[in-house]
Design a protein around this motif. Structure first.
Motif, PDB file in Angstrom:
ATOM      1  N   ASP A 228       0.644  -1.297   0.215  1.00  0.00           N
ATOM      2  CA  ASP A 228       0.565   0.341  -0.442  1.00  0.00           C
ATOM      3  C   ASP A 228       0.688   1.372  -0.362  1.00  0.00           C
ATOM      4  O   ASP A 228       0.159   2.712  -0.276  1.00  0.00           O
ATOM      5  CB  ASP A 228      -1.134  -0.550   0.944  1.00  0.00           C
ATOM      6  N   GLY A 229       1.689   1.173   0.196  1.00  0.00           N
ATOM      7  CA  GLY A 229       3.003   2.361  -0.131  1.00  0.00           C
ATOM      8  C   GLY A 229       3.245   3.464   1.169  1.00  0.00           C
ATOM      9  O   GLY A 229       3.118   4.487   0.673  1.00  0.00           O
ATOM     10  N   VAL A 230       1.976   2.838   1.875  1.00  0.00           N
ATOM     11  CA  VAL A 230       2.229   4.144   3.745  1.00  0.00           C
ATOM     12  C   VAL A 230       2.694   3.999   4.837  1.00  0.00           C
ATOM     13  O   VAL A 230       3.285   2.647   5.128  1.00  0.00           O
ATOM     14  CB  VAL A 230       0.511   4.043   4.124  1.00  0.00           C
ATOM     15  N   VAL A 231       4.078   4.668   4.753  1.00  0.00           N
ATOM     16  CA  VAL A 231       4.696   4.827   5.740  1.00  0.00           C
ATOM     17  C   VAL A 231       4.013   4.504   6.951  1.00  0.00           C
ATOM     18  O   VAL A 231       3.906   5.795   7.052  1.00  0.00           O
ATOM     19  CB  VAL A 231       5.986   5.388   5.835  1.00  0.00           C
ATOM     20  N   SER A 232       3.534   3.546   7.706  1.00  0.00           N
ATOM     21  CA  SER A 232       2.473   3.711   9.526  1.00  0.00           C
ATOM     22  C   SER A 232       2.770   2.446   9.816  1.00  0.00           C
ATOM     23  O   SER A 232       2.892   1.192   8.736  1.00  0.00           O
ATOM     24  CB  SER A 232       1.262   4.518   8.231  1.00  0.00           C
ATOM     25  N   LEU A 244      10.672  -1.681  10.238  1.00  0.00           N
ATOM     26  CA  LEU A 244      11.228  -1.189   9.771  1.00  0.00           C
ATOM     27  C   LEU A 244      10.739   0.282  10.908  1.00  0.00           C
ATOM     28  O   LEU A 244      12.238   0.735  11.014  1.00  0.00           O
ATOM     29  CB  LEU A 244      11.367  -1.184   8.367  1.00  0.00           C
ATOM     30  N   LEU A 245      10.080   0.561  11.267  1.00  0.00           N
ATOM     31  CA  LEU A 245       9.806   1.481  11.573  1.00  0.00           C
ATOM     32  C   LEU A 245      10.502   1.661  13.258  1.00  0.00           C
ATOM     33  O   LEU A 245      10.834   2.332  13.787  1.00  0.00           O
ATOM     34  CB  LEU A 245       8.558   1.997  11.373  1.00  0.00           C
ATOM     35  N   ASN A 246      10.673   0.365  13.742  1.00  0.00           N
ATOM     36  CA  ASN A 246      10.660   0.232  15.089  1.00  0.00           C
ATOM     37  C   ASN A 246      12.314   0.756  14.882  1.00  0.00           C
ATOM     38  O   ASN A 246      12.542   0.360  16.263  1.00  0.00           O
ATOM     39  CB  ASN A 246      10.350  -1.233  15.937  1.00  0.00           C
ATOM     40  N   ILE A 247      13.044  -0.003  14.204  1.00  0.00           N
ATOM     41  CA  ILE A 247      14.368   0.371  14.303  1.00  0.00           C
ATOM     42  C   ILE A 247      15.058   1.055  14.036  1.00  0.00           C
ATOM     43  O   ILE A 247      15.807   1.698  14.630  1.00  0.00           O
ATOM     44  CB  ILE A 247      14.942  -1.068  12.934  1.00  0.00           C
ATOM     45  N   ILE A 259       8.524   9.905  12.782  1.00  0.00           N
ATOM     46  CA  ILE A 259       9.390   9.477  11.395  1.00  0.00           C
ATOM     47  C   ILE A 259       8.212   9.067  10.255  1.00  0.00           C
ATOM     48  O   ILE A 259       8.233   9.345   8.882  1.00  0.00           O
ATOM     49  CB  ILE A 259       9.846   7.573  11.307  1.00  0.00           C
ATOM     50  N   GLU A 260       6.761   9.048  11.121  1.00  0.00           N
ATOM     51  CA  GLU A 260       6.161   8.068   9.566  1.00  0.00           C
ATOM     52  C   GLU A 260       5.755  10.035   9.508  1.00  0.00           C
ATOM     53  O   GLU A 260       5.474   9.891   7.717  1.00  0.00           O
ATOM     54  CB  GLU A 260       4.638   8.383  10.501  1.00  0.00           C
ATOM     55  N   LYS A 266       5.611   9.923   0.909  1.00  0.00           N
ATOM     56  CA  LYS A 266       7.103   8.977   0.316  1.00  0.00           C
ATOM     57  C   LYS A 266       6.869   7.732   0.228  1.00  0.00           C
ATOM     58  O   LYS A 266       6.380   7.756   1.093  1.00  0.00           O
ATOM     59  CB  LYS A 266       8.275  10.257   0.848  1.00  0.00           C
ATOM     60  N   GLY A 267       8.037   7.518  -1.012  1.00  0.00           N
ATOM     61  CA  GLY A 267       7.604   5.686  -1.359  1.00  0.00           C
ATOM     62  C   GLY A 267       8.259   5.110   0.064  1.00  0.00           C
ATOM     63  O   GLY A 267       9.629   5.597   1.304  1.00  0.00           O
ATOM     64  N   TYR A 268       8.019   3.443   0.181  1.00  0.00           N
ATOM     65  CA  TYR A 268       8.874   2.904   0.642  1.00  0.00           C
ATOM     66  C   TYR A 268      10.867   2.942   0.259  1.00  0.00           C
ATOM     67  O   TYR A 268      11.207   2.801   1.380  1.00  0.00           O
ATOM     68  CB  TYR A 268       8.773   1.484   0.215  1.00  0.00           C
ATOM     69  N   GLY A 269      10.798   3.042  -1.202  1.00  0.00           N
ATOM     70  CA  GLY A 269      12.112   3.080  -1.162  1.00  0.00           C
ATOM     71  C   GLY A 269      12.698   4.810  -0.757  1.00  0.00           C
ATOM     72  O   GLY A 269      13.748   4.077   0.057  1.00  0.00           O
TER      73      GLY A 269
END
Ligand code: TYM
Length: 332
Positions: A228-232, A244-247, A259-260, A266-269
């Motif tokens: 889904d491409g959303v950093v959450s 990855l967010l935890n790290i 960080i979110e 923006k994308g996962y890349g």
């Protein structure tokens, strides 16, 4: 200062990101507020087959990585378990008050022995938690910071301490586990449902502290996510991104929510590139320091010997008390 004890097995050439976030990061903080003892538990490592020459090397490497990651061997007592014979000696005594059924109920033993089969499983692996109890009890330990996977072993340690004290008189301090918060459980990058572990089938999802930066970059860029491409953060729905967010959060010291926001739209890349920077910035200097320390093994061995001396003094005293309490005749 309250007494604190923890340890790690020297079972790989390098520690991994889970060991760093789940253990070392907290140990580093705790060493200034506690009288801390940290061991490289080589006697635990040999409960499964080890190559002798490799084990020696891994033991040094593990100690070097503790120091490189910020454990100060002049502040904390950092030593190798087998350098202090009292561990094996007290473990024997504790074996005699541990129930066969009680030891059989340890879930880590049940899992490992089921995987290996009864004939490949050593009595040492069965007695592993009792040796861990000896580690902890020898130092009048009040707190034991460990990951959730070690909770049952600390429970057993408490039971054995209480049983011993009741049967033979006040001898041991009954310790308390300090279980690290949820966020401190780090998952495999390729399989974010299972924890990052030295014994994973493939190394592709493990970030080793001593990996070259380029290897780290590739592993993070290839980490499993979702579409889904959303950093959450959503542990159940988006385990990969949540891990990855935890790290990112643990290493940068910033809340997940910040960080979110940074990666909103923006994308996962982009997010992964940001994470690569954070990980490489953290482990780059650790790696250099560790390799530096390993370049002078004689000096490292000297540090470990001095610390083992300090540990022995405490351990010998407790062992003598325990031997005396159970009625072993003192050598004249
Ligand atoms: P060990 O060597 O398996 O692991 C060392 C520490 O690292 C933590 N850990 C993790 N934390 C977060 N995410 C992960 N993916 C992850 N993987 C590992 C573990 O919880 C642990 O705290 N039996 C112990 C060693 C031991 C010990 C002791 C500990 C021996 N004697 C006395 C405390 C006190 C073990 O095998 O840890």
């Amino acid at each position: 200062l309250p007494r604190l004890y923890s340890g790690m097995q020297p079972s790989a050439d390098s520690l991994h990101l889970g060991n760093y976030i789940g253990a070392l990061l907290q140990w580093k903080e705790l060493q200034s507020t506690h009288d801390a003892f940290f061991s490289v538990v080589d006697l635990h490592a040999i409960t499964v087959a080890q190559d002798p020459a490799e084990l020696r090397e891994k033991t040094r490497r593990t100690a070097a990585q503790y120091i490189a990651a910020g454990i100060d061997p002049s502040v904390s007592t950092l030593y190798v378990q087998s350098h202090v014979p009292a561990h094996a000696q007290l473990a024997w005594v504790l074996n005699t008050i541990t129930g066969f059924g009680e030891a059989s109920r340890m879930t880590q033993f049940k899992d490992k022995s089921a995987k290996q089969g009864a004939d490949a499983t050593s009595v040492g692996l069965f007695a592993y938690p009792v040796l861990m109890a000896a580690d902890i009890l020898l130092y009048d330990t009040e707190v034991v910071p460990v990951g959730d996977d070690q909770r049952q072993h600390v429970e057993l340690t408490r039971d054995l301490a209480e049983r011993f004290n009741k049967r033979f008189g006040e001898t041991f301090v009954v310790p308390q586990a300090m279980i690290l918060k949820d966020g401190a459980r780090i998952y495999d990058l390729q399989n974010p449902e299972s924890k990052m572990s030295k014994s994973a089938d493939s190394g592709a999802g493990i970030i080793w502290m001593l990996d070259e930066p380029d290897v780290t970059r590739k592993k993070i860029m290839r980490a499993v996510t979702d579409t889904d491409g959303v950093v959450s953060f959503d542990r159940a729905g988006k385990p990969g991104i949540s891990n990855l967010l935890n790290i990112y959060s643990a290493l940068s010291g910033r809340p997940v929510a910040d960080i979110e926001l940074d990666y909103d739209g923006k994308g996962y890349g982009d997010f992964k590139k940001g994470l690569v920077e954070v990980v490489v910035e953290t482990f780059g200097p650790v790696r250099e320091r560790a390799l530096d320390l390993l370049g002078d093994p004689a000096e490292l061995d000297r540090i470990l010997a001095g610390n083992a001396e300090r540990a022995s003094e405490v351990a010998e005293r407790t062992l003598a008390k325990a031997y005396n309490a159970v009625g072993l005749l003192r050598r004249a």
